[in-house]
Motif scaffolding. Structure first.
Motif, short mmCIF file in Angstrom:
data_model
loop_
_atom_site.label_atom_id
_atom_site.label_comp_id
_atom_site.label_asym_id
_atom_site.label_seq_id
_atom_site.Cartn_x
_atom_site.Cartn_y
_atom_site.Cartn_z
N LEU A 47 -82.16 -27.68 -9.39
CA LEU A 47 -81.92 -26.31 -9.83
C LEU A 47 -81.54 -26.25 -11.30
O LEU A 47 -81.99 -25.39 -12.04
N ALA A 48 -80.72 -27.19 -11.76
CA ALA A 48 -80.31 -27.22 -13.17
C ALA A 48 -81.52 -27.41 -14.08
O ALA A 48 -81.62 -26.80 -15.14
N ALA A 49 -82.45 -28.22 -13.65
CA ALA A 49 -83.66 -28.46 -14.46
C ALA A 49 -84.53 -27.20 -14.55
O ALA A 49 -85.29 -27.04 -15.50
N ALA A 50 -84.39 -26.30 -13.59
CA ALA A 50 -85.21 -25.09 -13.58
C ALA A 50 -84.68 -23.98 -14.48
O ALA A 50 -85.36 -23.01 -14.74
N LEU A 51 -83.45 -24.13 -14.97
CA LEU A 51 -82.87 -23.10 -15.84
C LEU A 51 -83.50 -23.14 -17.22
O LEU A 51 -84.09 -24.14 -17.62
N PRO A 52 -83.37 -22.05 -17.97
CA PRO A 52 -83.96 -21.99 -19.30
C PRO A 52 -83.57 -23.18 -20.17
O PRO A 52 -82.42 -23.62 -20.17
N ALA A 53 -84.54 -23.68 -20.92
CA ALA A 53 -84.32 -24.85 -21.76
C ALA A 53 -83.32 -24.58 -22.86
O ALA A 53 -82.71 -25.50 -23.40
N ALA A 54 -83.11 -23.31 -23.21
CA ALA A 54 -82.19 -22.97 -24.29
C ALA A 54 -80.73 -23.17 -23.90
O ALA A 54 -79.85 -23.01 -24.72
N ALA A 55 -80.47 -23.49 -22.63
CA ALA A 55 -79.09 -23.66 -22.19
C ALA A 55 -78.40 -24.74 -23.01
O ALA A 55 -78.93 -25.82 -23.19
N GLN A 56 -77.22 -24.41 -23.53
CA GLN A 56 -76.48 -25.38 -24.33
C GLN A 56 -75.91 -26.43 -23.40
O GLN A 56 -75.73 -26.21 -22.22
N ASP A 57 -75.58 -27.58 -23.97
CA ASP A 57 -75.11 -28.70 -23.15
C ASP A 57 -73.63 -28.99 -23.34
O ASP A 57 -73.19 -30.08 -23.03
N ASP A 58 -72.85 -28.04 -23.82
CA ASP A 58 -71.41 -28.28 -23.92
C ASP A 58 -70.77 -28.07 -22.56
O ASP A 58 -71.37 -27.44 -21.68
N PRO A 59 -69.57 -28.59 -22.34
CA PRO A 59 -68.94 -28.50 -21.01
C PRO A 59 -68.79 -27.07 -20.50
O PRO A 59 -69.00 -26.81 -19.32
N MET A 60 -68.44 -26.12 -21.38
CA MET A 60 -68.27 -24.73 -20.94
C MET A 60 -69.61 -24.15 -20.48
O MET A 60 -69.67 -23.47 -19.47
N SER A 61 -70.67 -24.45 -21.21
CA SER A 61 -72.00 -23.96 -20.81
C SER A 61 -72.46 -24.60 -19.52
O SER A 61 -73.07 -23.94 -18.69
N ARG A 62 -72.18 -25.88 -19.34
CA ARG A 62 -72.57 -26.55 -18.09
C ARG A 62 -71.85 -25.91 -16.90
O ARG A 62 -72.45 -25.67 -15.85
N ARG A 63 -70.56 -25.62 -17.07
CA ARG A 63 -69.81 -24.99 -15.98
C ARG A 63 -70.34 -23.58 -15.72
O ARG A 63 -70.53 -23.18 -14.57
N ALA A 64 -70.60 -22.82 -16.79
CA ALA A 64 -71.14 -21.46 -16.63
C ALA A 64 -72.51 -21.50 -15.96
O ALA A 64 -72.80 -20.69 -15.08
N ARG A 65 -73.34 -22.45 -16.37
CA ARG A 65 -74.66 -22.60 -15.76
C ARG A 65 -74.51 -22.93 -14.27
O ARG A 65 -75.21 -22.37 -13.43
N GLY A 66 -73.57 -23.80 -13.92
CA GLY A 66 -73.31 -24.11 -12.52
C GLY A 66 -72.81 -22.90 -11.75
O GLY A 66 -73.23 -22.66 -10.61
N ASP A 67 -71.93 -22.12 -12.38
CA ASP A 67 -71.45 -20.90 -11.73
C ASP A 67 -72.59 -19.91 -11.53
O ASP A 67 -72.65 -19.23 -10.50
N TYR A 68 -73.51 -19.83 -12.49
CA TYR A 68 -74.67 -18.96 -12.32
C TYR A 68 -75.48 -19.41 -11.10
O TYR A 68 -75.87 -18.59 -10.27
#
Length: 149
Positions: A14-35
């Protein structure tokens, strides 16, 4: 029930399917996971939603909502976010993340990330009818000259 390793494999896919523009900092990773955990079930991984079922797509248009105060508030008052159990900090982070990931050209140049204090204030109330509120805001946005789909 999925095993822990199966669940982690699903999470990676699922993480690989998200937009490539997603930043890779810890806050963005957590927000992406929450999404993925709290938003993608209704809005899908690409933000396409299910318009025929009343779940709007927000690709290339969600930024317009942040340009008007009531629209900015409404994004924090979505039923799924309100019932997610996320802290105000994490609700602000996931909403900021999804807006910046999916807004495209609709993102206002002066967009400010949501704050935990703002999330707390907005989440204390909720529209009685979210669909009617969204429809009224769509009209307001279109009448303001923004090209909503």
């Amino acid at each position: 029930m999925l095993s822990r390793s199966s669940l982690m494999a699903c999470f990676a896919v699922l993480a690989a399917a998200l937009p490539a523009a997603a930043q890779d900092d810890p806050m963005s990773r957590r927000a992406r996971g929450d999404y993925m955990l709290h938003c993608s079930g209704c809005h899908d991984m690409d933000g396409s939603g299910h318009p025929a079922k009343g779940i709007p797509a927000f690709q290339d248009q969600i930024g317009y909502f942040t340009a008007i105060p009531e629209g900015r508030a409404m994004l924090m008052q979505i039923p799924g976010l309100l019932s997610s159990g996320l802290s105000d900090e994490r609700a602000a982070a996931v909403t900021t993340w999804l807006v910046t990931q999916f807004a495209g050209l609709s993102l206002p140049a002066d967009f400010q990330p949501y704050t935990a204090a703002e999330a707390k204030r907005y989440r204390e109330t909720r529209p009685v009818d979210i669909a009617a509120t969204r429809a009224r805001l769509y009209k307001q946005i279109v009448d303001s000259g923004y090209p909503l789909k």
